[in-house]
Design an enzyme around this catalytic site. Sequence first.
Site, PDB file in Angstrom:
ATOM      1  N   HIS A   1       9.547 -12.464  31.123  1.00 38.75           N
ATOM      2  CA  HIS A   1       9.581 -11.874  32.460  1.00 38.75           C
ATOM      3  C   HIS A   1       9.747 -12.930  33.551  1.00 38.75           C
ATOM      4  O   HIS A   1       9.712 -12.603  34.741  1.00 38.75           O
ATOM      5  CB  HIS A   1       8.293 -11.091  32.735  1.00 38.75           C
ATOM      6  CG  HIS A   1       8.188  -9.791  31.993  1.00 38.75           C
ATOM      7  ND1 HIS A   1       7.731  -9.719  30.715  1.00 38.75           N
ATOM      8  CD2 HIS A   1       8.486  -8.497  32.346  1.00 38.75           C
ATOM      9  CE1 HIS A   1       7.736  -8.448  30.296  1.00 38.75           C
ATOM     10  NE2 HIS A   1       8.189  -7.692  31.264  1.00 38.75           N
ATOM     11  N   ALA A   2       9.881 -14.200  33.160  1.00 36.85           N
ATOM     12  CA  ALA A   2       9.961 -15.272  34.155  1.00 36.85           C
ATOM     13  C   ALA A   2      11.157 -15.093  35.085  1.00 36.85           C
ATOM     14  O   ALA A   2      11.156 -15.583  36.221  1.00 36.85           O
ATOM     15  CB  ALA A   2      10.048 -16.631  33.455  1.00 36.85           C
TER      16      ALA A   2
END
Lengths: 173, 173, 173, 173, 173, 173
Positions: free
Chosen positions: B103-104
Site C-alpha cells: 500500500h506504500a
Amino acid sequence: MLHVVSLIHDQFEDLELWYPVLRLREAGASVLLAGEKAGVEYHGKYGVPAHADISFDEIDPDSIDALLVPGGWAPDKLRRFPKVLDAVRAMFRQEKVVGQICHAGWVLVSAGVLNGYRVTSTPGIRDDMTNAGAIWLDEPVVVDRNLVSSRRPPDLPDYLKALVKLLQEKTVR
Amino acid sequence: MLHVVSLIHDQFEDLELWYPVLRLREAGASVLLAGEKAGVEYHGKYGVPAHADISFDEIDPDSIDALLVPGGWAPDKLRRFPKVLDAVRAMFRQEKVVGQICHAGWVLVSAGVLNGYRVTSTPGIRDDMTNAGAIWLDEPVVVDRNLVSSRRPPDLPDYLKALVKLLQEKTVR
Amino acid sequence: MLHVVSLIHDQFEDLELWYPVLRLREAGASVLLAGEKAGVEYHGKYGVPAHADISFDEIDPDSIDALLVPGGWAPDKLRRFPKVLDAVRAMFRQEKVVGQICHAGWVLVSAGVLNGYRVTSTPGIRDDMTNAGAIWLDEPVVVDRNLVSSRRPPDLPDYLKALVKLLQEKTVR
Amino acid sequence: MLHVVSLIHDQFEDLELWYPVLRLREAGASVLLAGEKAGVEYHGKYGVPAHADISFDEIDPDSIDALLVPGGWAPDKLRRFPKVLDAVRAMFRQEKVVGQICHAGWVLVSAGVLNGYRVTSTPGIRDDMTNAGAIWLDEPVVVDRNLVSSRRPPDLPDYLKALVKLLQEKTVR
Amino acid sequence: MLHVVSLIHDQFEDLELWYPVLRLREAGASVLLAGEKAGVEYHGKYGVPAHADISFDEIDPDSIDALLVPGGWAPDKLRRFPKVLDAVRAMFRQEKVVGQICHAGWVLVSAGVLNGYRVTSTPGIRDDMTNAGAIWLDEPVVVDRNLVSSRRPPDLPDYLKALVKLLQEKTVR
Amino acid sequence: MLHVVSLIHDQFEDLELWYPVLRLREAGASVLLAGEKAGVEYHGKYGVPAHADISFDEIDPDSIDALLVPGGWAPDKLRRFPKVLDAVRAMFRQEKVVGQICHAGWVLVSAGVLNGYRVTSTPGIRDDMTNAGAIWLDEPVVVDRNLVSSRRPPDLPDYLKALVKLLQEKTVR
C-alpha cells in the site's frame, strides 16, 4: 539449489523467524517451515502468521543443507519433540549448518549437542547453555564449525551475513 | 557507506518495514527510521515495535541514497505529511532510489511522482496508481529508473534483491 | 417501504456502518447488509460485529433505493470485488442514492463513477478522489445528484440528515 | 435548542451510547457526555472511544431536557456515584425525559425511581427491576410518563423514535 | 469425600473462580465445574480458561455438599438459566452450603432465596441485594446459616477460611 | 506470624502466582510481592494484575520464612537480576523454605542451588534442571529439605498442601 528448513511453533519471535527465512530465499535457497502439524498456521509473539509447510516428521536431515531455530517462546515447546531433537542431532553428526538465535538455544541444549561449542544467545539462557557444556560469548554472532549463533533481533544482519557466508563455504567445498 | 531512510507510522506492515531495513543494514548501509516524532515507538499491524530515529523534518534527501516506504495502513497516514511528500519529490528530482511495497504507493500518488512510471503494488490500490498516471504491472518486483516497486510480503526476497542491485549500480556510477 | 443495502467487510468503521443502518431502519427502511458471503459475521475496526444478510451476488440494484458504503479499512477490500463495483455502477446509471463516508470513496474510485462529481471524504484519500475526476470539498456532507458524501464519524448526524432528505425527495418524485 | 446529557463510563455498550447521542445531535440537540472526570477518554465494550465533555458534578438537571443512560457494564460503575443518582432523581422529580437501555436500569434501581413505572431492559436484569418496584414488559420500547426504556442494540431504532417523539411533545408543551 | 460444584460462564472473575476451586481440592473435596454445555472451555475476564466438567442439567443438589458461584460478569448470564436457579433453590431448601462472591449475588437474587439473609457482595450490587430482601453488610466475609458471602478478590483468604470451616461443621454433624 | 515473599515480573502464570499468595495469607502469613520496582503493576500471561509491594532490593532473607517463585515467562526475566539470585542463595544457605513451580526452576538454575536436589517442574525445562545438577521427578509435588517443587497449575492443591505443611514443621522446630 540449497535446501533449508526452519522450525516453527506458536510464539516464535516474529523477526527472528521471518528475517532468516526471507533472506535465504533471497539468496536462492528453498526454505520450508516445519511445524508440529503440516498446514497449520502458527503465530509469532506479536501475531505475525506462518504456515507449516511440512511436519517435524518430514524433516530429512540427509537432504537439507541447513536447519534454523527461531527464538521467542517457541523453543520452549520445540525442545519437547523427539523428532525435533533427532533432526538437530543428525545435522550436527553430518556437520551441516545449524542457525539459532535468542532463546533457540534451549532446543540445542535438549538435543545435547552443545558440549564444547562456542555460542551466544539471549543472556537470559546463558546459564542453561553453559550448564550444557557450551562456551558462551557476548557477541552479535558466533560461528563455531557448523553452528551459527546470535543474540537478538538487532543482531539479525550480522547473523545472516555469517549464515550466508558459511552456507556458501559449505556448498563450494 | 550508503545512507538510507525508511518512513514509519503506526500500522506499518511488520515484515514490509523490517525486512528491507535489516537487509540493507546487512548490506552495510546505515538505515534510519523517520517518523512524525523522533524517539516515539510505533507499532506494526501485528504489533512489532519500531522506534523513530529521526522526525520527518530531519530527512535530508541531499545526503541519503535511498528512501523506503513500507506497506500496511501506515501509508494512509504518511501521505498526509507535506514533509514526507517533499522528501519523496526531492528523491525523484535527484533520481535517487525509492522503494515502495504493497500500500506504500499511496504516498507516491500524493507526492505526484508516478506519472509515466512502471510500477506494481497490492492489487487493492491499482486504480489509485493508474489514476495517478502509473503503468501498473502484476509482477513480484518492478524497477523503473530510480523506483523499485513490489506487491506484498512473499515478494520481499525479490524486492530486496532488486533494491540491493539498483543501489550498487547507482553507487558505482 | 424503502429498500437499502449497506456493503460490509472486516475492519469497517464501527459507527460509520451502524449509525446509517440503524438510522434508516428508524426511518422505516428495510436495510440489509451485503458481504462477501451471506451469514458470515464481520467485525469493525474496534470489534463491533455485523452479520451479512446477503452476499454481494444477491444485491439487486433494480429493487433497492439506496446503497451505502461504510468507511474504515473495509473499502480497501470491497473495491476488489467486481460484483461490488457492478452494483455501484448500476446505482449511478439508475441515478439511485449512494452514500459514502470516510475511506468509502475508494470503492467509488474503482467503480469509475466519480468523474465530475462533487464529493468529500477523509482528507487521507482526497488525492485518490481528485485523480478519479471528483471535485473534492472539505465539508461535513456534500450532496451531488444521487451521491451523498461525508468525512468522518462526527459528521454522521449531518450525513444522515442529508441522506434521509434525499431519499424522501427521490421517493416522492 | 434541546440540551441532553448522556452518562458514560468504561465498558459502555458501543452502539447503545453512540446511536442515541448522534441521533439526537441529528435532531438538533446539543448532547454532552458526562463522565467521572471531564476530558477523559472512556472505551466501550468493543473499544469505541468517547470523551467526557463534562464531569458528573457538572450535570445540571435544571438546564437539560433529557438524561440518557447507556447499557453495557458501565451502569455497574455509574450506579456507585451519588452525583449520578442525584441527577437521575432530579430528572424524575422535574418529570424530564430519561432514556435507558439494556443494563442501564441498574442506575435507576439505585436511584430508587422505578417504583410503579412500566419498563423494559435486557432480560438479565429483569429481577432487579421488578424487585425495585417496576412493572417489566418484554417489548422493544416502553414509554411511561418521562421514562423511555429499551432492551438491546437491535431495538435502537424503536428506542430513538420514541425518545425523539417524547422530547418533541415535552418541548411543545 | 466432599462433593462440590462451581458454576461457570464466560467472563467469570478469574481468581474468584479458581481460588475456591483449587482450595477445596486441596482440602480433599471433589470439585466439578458446571457450565451451559459440558466440555466447553470458558474464559475469565482476563482470559484464564476453565473447562466445564458437567452441564447445568447434570448438577444434582441431592448428591453435592456445596455450590459455588463466582463473580465477574458471569453471574449476569448464569441467572438466566432456570436449571441454575433450581439448583440454587434446592441447595437452600436442603440447607446445604452455598458460596458467593462479588457479583455472584445476582444469581441468588434471581433464585429468590435471599430474603432475611445477612450477606455481603461488591458494593455495586448492594441495592439489588437489599431489594431482594437481604441484609447487606460491608465485611470481608459474612456467614448466615448455609450461605457464605464475600466482597472481592482480596477477601478470598477470608472467604475460603469461612467456607472450609462451615463445610467441616456441616460434615461432622 | 510467618513472613513470605513472592517474586513477580510480567508474564507470570496467573494462578501460579496468586494461588500460593492467597493461600498462605489464608493460613495467616504476611505475603509481600517483590518486583523490579516497588509500586509497579505487573500482569500475568492472561492479564491478571499484581502490584509489587517491595523491590528486589528490599527482600531481606534474614527476616522472611519463605520465598516463592511463580511460573510463566516471568522466571526468564527474574533470573537476570543479581538481587534475585542473591536472595535465593541466602534462603538456601539458611535452609529456609523456597517454593517453585512450572518454569520457576530457571531462577534456581541461575542461582546455582539445585545440585543434588530432588525437584520437579514443567517437563519443558527438565533438561535445564538436570544439567544444573538436580534429580528430576515427574510428580505433582516434590519436597527435598527446604525446597518444594511442583509441575503446573492443576498441581497447585498438592503444591500448597506440601508448602503449608513444611512451613508448619519449620516453624514448630
